[in-house]
Write an enzyme that holds these catalytic residues in place. Structure first.
Site, PDB file in Angstrom:
ATOM      1  N   HIS A 113      -3.050   0.177  -6.374  1.00  0.00           N
ATOM      2  CA  HIS A 113      -1.952   0.942  -6.954  1.00  0.00           C
ATOM      3  C   HIS A 113      -2.322   1.540  -8.310  1.00  0.00           C
ATOM      4  O   HIS A 113      -1.574   2.367  -8.862  1.00  0.00           O
ATOM      5  CB  HIS A 113      -0.721   0.042  -7.105  1.00  0.00           C
ATOM      6  CG  HIS A 113       0.587   0.779  -7.013  1.00  0.00           C
ATOM      7  ND1 HIS A 113       0.664   2.141  -6.839  1.00  0.00           N
ATOM      8  CD2 HIS A 113       1.872   0.334  -7.078  1.00  0.00           C
ATOM      9  CE1 HIS A 113       1.930   2.508  -6.803  1.00  0.00           C
ATOM     10  NE2 HIS A 113       2.684   1.438  -6.945  1.00  0.00           N
TER      11      HIS A 113
ATOM     12  N   ASP B 295      -0.797   6.199  -5.635  1.00  0.00           N
ATOM     13  CA  ASP B 295       0.656   6.056  -5.767  1.00  0.00           C
ATOM     14  C   ASP B 295       1.280   5.800  -4.401  1.00  0.00           C
ATOM     15  O   ASP B 295       0.658   6.022  -3.353  1.00  0.00           O
ATOM     16  CB  ASP B 295       1.254   7.324  -6.378  1.00  0.00           C
ATOM     17  CG  ASP B 295       0.801   7.534  -7.818  1.00  0.00           C
ATOM     18  OD1 ASP B 295       0.562   6.525  -8.510  1.00  0.00           O
ATOM     19  OD2 ASP B 295       0.667   8.697  -8.239  1.00  0.00           O
TER      20      ASP B 295
END
Length: 514
Positions: free
Chosen positions: A485, A489
């Protein structure tokens, strides 16, 4: 004539191995390229063939010993030298020639220097001396062990002779290319030969673990002992991966990381020592030391969790169209290409298609930079008897279905046989893991660093689905994408899975590049 058998090149970043099995014993006749022994590294097993035909005269590195690259493993007598007299005779000849060499050399001295420690490593700590001043040593016999923040490095004797001076003592920090000790090569040249004669013709000897006499315990390096003291970790909690099971600084760091994570994942007493086991239960337990491969797998998986911000997103795919297409063409495909048409080529193609649209899933973090890969080296996770390995199919985005299936079949067989080279498991940019072959319905795969994405496939199961307002039974599979992450995204991760789903539910999109 005697020929040395040495440790071959083990692969990029691999500096040591453990002698797993000897297939021959001293006195056995061997043919050229006949397998002598098997070495086990962090990642693969390496077979060592005989360089010549002859007789195995002696084994220098016994089973269970840790050896460095180019270390001496054994000696082979060339030609018809099946009797034990050959090594003995050579030892006598060496003994007879020694005084002449001593006179010629005048007792010349040889410096023992710090070997190359590896990229970006500039210093090391002297952890253990296996010899003391006055000891005679054979060429390539281990003198001492150095410990860096990455690996343990063994230092062999550059020549046969006598250890006359130790400059860097245990616990000292030395720079790259520093002088460790001095050997007197002339004065000590005759001593090993005489020792071999007394031992019944053995030209070389291997020091036992913790060389220094009965009752001497294996001593960890000072850097490891200091790290344990600072972290408050007991020796029992650290799994040593150094020579003879010695703990290194990195082993202590791994134990500290495991201990800090344990309370979050287990009961409050998870960090406590193992509870006492009743005698009758203990008698039925079996304790087996983890292989170097299993230790590396455990360490890398934990490192991935510690380093990356791993998040997993899920979707499901209707496998009807892929299964129909496969059923229709599998016989013709196998007849033409000589390989079966499986599901992995469809998934590989679908992932390559999706990675072009979402390139961050095919990227990696390097410091404060993001490195985007304009190619796809696809890792295909494979379970083997030794553990999980990930062979890499290079430039998978440029390959046809047949080429992908052939590469998967070939690398899968090599993985199961333990024949994969280091190069075949490096450089992957994305990974696919198929837990469905074992019956997994849903799981969250762990990243394969430094990659930023891994796709988990699962079991195909018939489920009722609403299709155009009607309930129909369809073969469904859950898909899981674990991603870093930090650079991927949620939008990118979801888009990737949707593109994979679309390509599999309508395989014609792959042909049209849509």
């Amino acid at each position: 004539m005697m020929t040395e058998v040495r440790v071959p090149t083990l692969g990029e970043s691999v500096t040591e191995a453990t002698v797993a099995t000897w297939f021959k014993k001293p006195g056995d006749a061997v043919a050229v390229d006949e397998m002598l022994c098997e070495l086990e590294t962090d990642k693969v097993t390496v077979e060592v063939p005989s360089p010549i035909a002859g007789t195995l005269s002696d084994i220098v590195a016994a089973e269970g010993e840790t050896v460095g690259v180019d270390a001496l493993l054994a000696n082979i007598s060339e030609g018809d030298s099946g009797s034990a007299a050959a090594p003995k005779a050579k030892a006598k000849d060496a003994s007879a020639d020694a005084p002449k060499d001593t006179a010629d050399a005048g007792g010349s001295s040889v410096d023992v220097m710090v070997p190359t420690l590896g990229e970006s490593v500039t210093e090391a700590t002297v952890s253990t001396w296996f010899k003391k001043v006055g000891d005679t040593v054979a060429q390539d016999e281990m003198l001492c062990e150095l410990e860096t923040d990455k690996v343990s490095v063994e230092v062999p004797a550059p020549a046969a002779g006598t250890l006359t001076e130790i400059i860097a003592n245990e616990g000292d920090t030395v720079q790259a290319d520093a002088k460790l000790a001095v050997l007197s090569s002339g004065a000590g040249a005759a001593a090993p030969a005489a020792k071999a004669e007394a031992a019944g013709g053995e030209q070389y000897t291997t020091p036992p673990a913790g060389d220094g006499g009965p009752g001497k315990d294996i001593k960890d390096g000072p850097a490891a002992e200091k790290a344990m003291a600072e972290a408050g970790v007991t020796r029992d909690a650290v799994t040593g991966t150094g020579r003879d099971g010695r703990a290194t600084k990195s082993d202590v760091a791994a134990a500290v990381a495991a201990a800090s994570a344990a309370p979050k994942a287990a009961a409050p007493a998870a960090a406590a020592p193992r509870a006492p086991v009743p005698a009758d239960d203990a008698a039925r337990e079996e304790r087996v030391k983890m292989t170097r491969l299993r230790q590396t797998i455990a360490r890398r998986l934990k490192d991935a969790q510690n380093a990356a911000a791993i998040l997993t997103t899920y979707n499901e795919v209707d496998m009807t169209e892929v299964m129909t297409l496969r059923k229709e063409y599998k016989d013709l495909f196998e007849k033409k290409h000589g390989v079966k048409l499986g599901f992995m080529s469809f998934f590989t193609k679908a992932c390559c298609h999706a990675l072009r649209e979402v390139p961050e899933v095919n990227a990696e973090i390097d410091g404060t930079d993001i490195v985007y890969k304009n190619f796809v080296h696809m890792g295909i996770a494979a379970g083997t008897p030794q553990g999980l390995v990930v062979p890499v199919i290079r430039d998978a985005d440029q390959m046809s279905f047949a080429e992908i299936e052939k590469a998967i079949a070939e690398k899968g067989k090599r993985a199961r046989d333990g024949k994969l080279s280091m190069a075949e498991m490096q450089g992957g940019t994305f990974t696919i893991s198929n837990g469905g072959v074992y019956g997994s319905l849903m799981s969250s795969p762990i990243l394969n660093p430094p990659q930023s994405g891994i796709l988990g496939m699962h079991k195909i199961q018939d489920r009722p689905m609403v299709i155009n307002g009607e309930i129909k039974i369809r073969p469904m599979m859950y898909l899981a994408l674990s991603y870093d992450h930090r650079i991927v995204d949620g939008k990118g991760a979801v888009t990737f899975l949707v593109r994979v789903k679309e390509a599999l539910e309508d395989p014609r999109r792959l042909l049209m590049d849509l």
